[in-house]
Scaffold this active site. Structure first.
Site, PDB file in Angstrom:
ATOM      1  CG  HIS A  92     -85.054  38.516 -61.695  1.00 12.30           C
ATOM      2  ND1 HIS A  92     -85.858  39.092 -62.688  1.00 12.30           N
ATOM      3  CD2 HIS A  92     -85.896  37.610 -61.206  1.00 12.30           C
ATOM      4  CE1 HIS A  92     -87.114  38.551 -62.440  1.00 12.30           C
ATOM      5  NE2 HIS A  92     -87.058  37.752 -61.907  1.00 12.30           N
ATOM      6  CB  SER A 109     -90.919  41.993 -65.869  1.00 12.98           C
ATOM      7  OG  SER A 109     -89.828  41.536 -65.084  1.00 12.98           O
ATOM      8  CG  HIS A 110     -92.185  35.475 -66.597  1.00 11.36           C
ATOM      9  ND1 HIS A 110     -92.532  34.167 -66.892  1.00 11.36           N
ATOM     10  CD2 HIS A 110     -91.422  35.273 -65.501  1.00 11.36           C
ATOM     11  CE1 HIS A 110     -91.931  33.440 -66.176  1.00 11.36           C
ATOM     12  NE2 HIS A 110     -91.155  33.833 -65.125  1.00 11.36           N
ATOM     13  CG  ASP A 162     -92.306  51.465 -60.167  1.00 13.39           C
ATOM     14  OD1 ASP A 162     -91.707  50.086 -60.118  1.00 13.39           O
ATOM     15  OD2 ASP A 162     -92.320  52.127 -59.615  1.00 13.39           O
TER      16      ASP A 162
END
Length: 703
Positions: free
Chosen positions: A34, A79-80, A474
């Protein structure tokens, strides 16, 4: 999770000793997929990121783009995903909070959000539960902090059932002279933590986001999900504005993945410096926290600032004014070492650059995705059309965006429901267009072609409001990269998106990678969410709804015969190759020129559901009496979702004859509020009310 054996060997060799417990946890988080992009970073050089408009490119919390000599915008996406499966409300809400703080750390004021959401089959109760919680979380957080959610997308595909995706983009506005970066500037400056107090929520969030979701994730991984407080975030937004306006900030970073350890270590490493932090000085919410918890907790609404010693009093006064916690936690040094102490004991002493950037890259096997097959279903045209109109992916999404305040800030000229949002940047006299999303059915059929089509589709959305692409960011989502089939699909979406943006002369200036989106139900489709910004003079643009005036309907971009990735085939278990767009830039330019023409009354791009859905939406969203009488040569012409095309309502079709691409009059506007389409002698006929009824799928199932 403990540090992997191979990584531990590298760390021990660098340190000359075994890492402490806090060091072990710091490396495990900073070297996670991540944070470190270990499987994806080798691929990201495919993107072109430079341009005259790019002030700050990839590598910071957000990109900075010049609108003119004085004004800039910031642009970022995050993102999540895993947190939104475990706790859809808090997972989505804190995703919004995180991308807003990325905007703040660049010195900008947030002016718009775009969310791209992906869920399992809509008929599944659990998918609807996740959708309901995610939308509520986004709406409650965004509305409370006063940042409008102006566009986005909502997609349903069975492969997201065990792992939904929540991708959120944010745009900020700032004078060019106010740009702040996450690069530490000067030894002797102080590190100041401002915002919420630190608790135990979100511990191990970075490592949690770097592994497949387990069957019991909703209960076992709940402590890794952060809990948001939008009212504190709103105070932080306003305090940050005063801090930056006052010239009190030398550099900044928001606290997201890996918490204080991630933000402060990356900040000093980027500047080639070191620091000494006293963890006991961090203002805490819970008693008895240990060093590792303080270092790595991902409690929300926190920022770390580099502040010159002479400005400390002013920073503390602003924090007090907004009732925000404020701790002077350490000093920048020229040692290059990241040192943290706790109650007088040194718990971390590592090279900052090694910790922040030293993770080795993964060398993974990749299998090229197979070529799609062709198997066209034999189904009655009326039944096929009814199924496409009622598909949750093409249906009315107003239930979603009605829960978002998209007009707060009074900049929204075109909002949700249009092809692209359009914001009024009155400071420069420009309209700022924003589009975001992708279609997982396209990338499931052909990862490379679907990603390429994603770039074309977003650029077409901007063109429909007369805007020219400025830049893109992106959010690349994939499954477990250790699976060669999955990694092959991921590589293909990177290459397809990079090539598409390059062909459109649009730099990709930042982004996010989210891998290990696997669960007991399998891997997600490769999902290349793209958010794209565009600019135009002025902020008045044609909408998608038809004007009742007698006018021609012109298809700009021509017909395509392929149906791959279409809602038509998804609803009838068919397959086909994806439509190939070889003239992407010419198509997008033609749509933009048509949107800017004085005789144009309405423009709507052709995407999900093909021409059938585009025409239906133009009727439903238009004047009450406006209808359509159209004629198409084939079923493929009705249902193909080839991007780079738009329907234009114009009072002067001859004015569009020389756009440089295929242009065809396919029908005319009527005054009966009815959609009538002749498809090679077979006729479809829908009243306006029937179209609304067919497309009203989400609200009855969710309310």
């Amino acid at each position: 999770m403990p540090l992997a054996d191979a990584d531990r060997d590298l760390v021990e060799a660098e340190l000359g000793r075994a890492p402490s417990r806090a060091e072990d946890a710091l490396f495990e988080n900073l070297w996670s997929e991540h944070c470190a992009y270990r499987s994806s970073r080798p691929l990201l050089s495919a993107f072109d990121s430079e341009g005259e408009q790019v002030v700050v490119g990839p590598g910071d919390d957000a990109a900075v783009l010049a609108l003119d000599d004085e004004w800039c915008v910031t642009f970022g996406v995050e993102s999540h995903n895993h947190p939104s499966y475990v706790d859809p409300y808090d997972g989505a809400a804190t995703g919004v909070g995180g991308i807003v703080r990325d905007t703040l750390s660049m010195g900008a004021y947030p002016i718009a959000l775009a969310d791209s959401l992906y869920f399992g089959d809509f008929d599944a109760e659990h998918s609807r539960y996740l959708l309901d919680g995610v939308v509520e979380g986004i709406g409650d957080y965004g509305n409370a902090i006063g940042v409008p959610t102006v566009t986005g997308s909502t997609q349903f595909h069975e492969q997201y059932e065990g792992n939904p995706l929540v991708n959120v983009a944010c745009v900020g506005l700032l004078p060019r002279e106010r740009v702040v970066t996450a690069e530490a500037q000067e030894p002797g400056n102080r590190l100041v933590l401002v915002g919420n107090s630190t608790g135990r929520d979100g511990l191990g969030g970075a490592s949690f986001a770097s592994e497949d979701l387990a069957e019991d994730a909703e209960t076992e991984d709940r402590p890794a999900v952060q809990v948001g407080d939008p009212y504190t975030e709103k105070l932080l937004v306003e305090a940050n504005e005063e801090l930056v306006d006052g010239g009190l900030v030398e550099s900044a970073r928001d606290l997201g993945a890996a918490g204080l350890g991630g933000a402060s270590c990356e900040l000093v490493a980027k500047g080639g410096l070191g620091c000494e932090i006293a963890l006991e000085d961090v203002h805490q919410r819970e008693p008895g926290m240990n060093a590792m918890e303080i270092l790595l907790a991902e409690s929300q609404e926190r920022m770390v600032y580099e502040v010159a010693p002479g400005n400390l009093d002013a920073v503390e006064a602003i924090a007090e004014k907004y009732d925000l916690g404020c701790s002077v936690i350490g000093d920048l040094t020229g040692s290059g070492r990241y040192v943290a102490t706790f109650d007088g004991e040194t718990v971390v002493d590592v090279p900052a650059e090694f910790a922040a950037d030293g993770a080795p890259m993964n060398d993974l096997d990749a299998v090229e995705p197979p070529a799609p097959e062709t198997d066209l279903p034999d189904v009655a045209l009326a039944d096929a059309a009814d199924a496409v109109l009622a598909d949750p992916n093409t249906a009315d999404k107003s239930w979603v965006f009605r829960q978002y305040d998209h007009e707060v800030g009074v900049r929204t000229s075109e909002g949700p429901g249009e092809d692209s949002a359009l914001l009024a940047i009155r400071e420069t006299g420009q309209g700022l267009a924003l589009s975001a999303g992708t279609n997982p059915y396209w990338t499931a059929v052909d990862p490379y072609g679907g990603a390429y089509a994603t770039a074309v589709e977003n650029a077409t959305n901007l063109a429909a409001v007369g805007a020219e692409p400025l830049a893109a960011v992106d959010c690349l989502n994939g499954g477990n990269p250790e699976n060669p089939d999955v990694y092959g699909g991921f590589k293909a979406i990177v290459d397809g998106l990079a090539t598409g943006c390059r062909d459109l002369d649009t730099p990709v200036v930042g982004g996010n990678v989210s891998l290990y989106n696997d669960s007991v139900t399998g891997a997600i489709p490769p999902t290349p969410t793209l958010a794209m910004l565009g600019v135009r003079d002025g902020y008045d643009a044609p909408g998608t709804g038809l004007d009742a005036e007698d006018a021609a309907l012109v298809l700009v971009g021509g017909h395509d015969d392929e149906l791959g990735g279409s809602a038509y085939l998804a609803n009838h278990d068919g397959s086909d190759v994806l439509p190939v767009v070889t003239d992407a830039a010419a198509r997008v330019d033609a749509v933009r020129d048509a949107a800017r023409d004085d005789a144009t009354l309405a423009v709507h791009d052709v995407s999900d559901g093909g021409l059938l859905v585009a025409l239906a939406e133009m009727v439903v969203d238009g004047d009450a009496d406006a209808g359509v009488d159209a004629s198409l040569p084939s079923r493929a012409a009705l249902f193909s979702e080839a991007p780079g095309r738009a329907v234009v309502q114009t009072t002067d079709p001859d004015a569009l004859a020389d756009l440089g691409v295929d242009v065809e009059v396919i029908g005319e506007t009527t005054a009966d509020g009815t959609l009538t389409v002749d498809v090679a002698g077979d006729t479809l006929d829908y009243t306006r009310d029937l179209l609304r009824e067919k497309r009203d799928v989400l609200e009855p199932a969710l309310d």
